[in-house]
Design an enzyme around this catalytic site. Structure first.
Site: not given
Ligand code: DAT
Ligand code: MG
Length: 149
Positions: A9, A49, A57, A85, A91, A102, A112, A115, A126
């Site tokens: 990222k 996304y 968020f 992962r 996350t 991370r 973070n 991805h 994706e």
């Molecule tokens: P990951 O990236 O671990 O797969 P995710 O798919 O649940 O996590 O979410 C995608 C991204 O969105 C994550 O890297 C950071 C952001 N995100 C997720 N949950 C969040 C939250 N509660 N507050 C702020 N950002 C969040």
């Molecule tokens: Mg994810």
């Protein structure tokens, strides 16, 4: 064979962590089959996304991922999704174990660093958002038998 889309990222690029991050997947034994450096458009970010649309968020997430260049990669392997992962970590970086990307480099969920796809289906989907079929390279790795039984 499973595929996972990995993104370094914008914070990972800005912090000069591209090599560090790529090296972790490479050393793990995943096989790199596609790689590019680009800045995501809002349109691409909204597709990538899509599942998060409507979450509180979401706007910040799109602003962050489009804020600077990224490295997009596809890595292949048996259990590539789970392996990647585990290498990435939780996350929320504060909850991520030391030793994960991370956990070693992150402090906040909105920064973070990386991805990784969360299922084989999403890995394929994706990967296809970022790479054409021709951009994914099928190649034989000479030390394969030292990584895979
Ligand atoms: P990951 O990236 O671990 O797969 P995710 O798919 O649940 O996590 O979410 C995608 C991204 O969105 C994550 O890297 C950071 C952001 N995100 C997720 N949950 C969040 C939250 N509660 N507050 C702020 N950002 C969040
Ligand atoms: Mg994810």
């Amino acid at each position: 064979m499973e595929k996972t889309l990995i993104l370094v990222k914008p914070d990972g690029v800005q912090r000069s962590l591209i090599g560090e991050i790529v090296g972790r997947f490479e050393r793990r034994g995943l096989k790199l089959i596609g790689m590019k450096f680009l800045q995501m458009t809002t349109e691409l970010a909204s597709k990538h996304y899509a599942v998060h649309q409507g979450r509180p968020f979401y706007d910040d997430l799109v602003a962050y991922i489009t804020s600077g260049p990224i490295v997009a990669m596809v890595w292949e392997g048996n259990d590539a999704i789970a392996a990647a992962r585990a290498t990435i970590g939780a996350t929320k970086p504060v909850d991520a174990s030391p030793g994960t990307i991370r956990g070693d480099f992150g402090m906040e969920i909105g920064r973070n660093l990386v991805h990784g796809s969360d299922s084989p289906e999403n890995g394929e989907l994706e990967a296809s958002l970022f790479f054409s079929d021709e951009e994914l390279v099928s190649w034989g790795r000479d030390l394969e038998s030292w990584i895979v039984e």
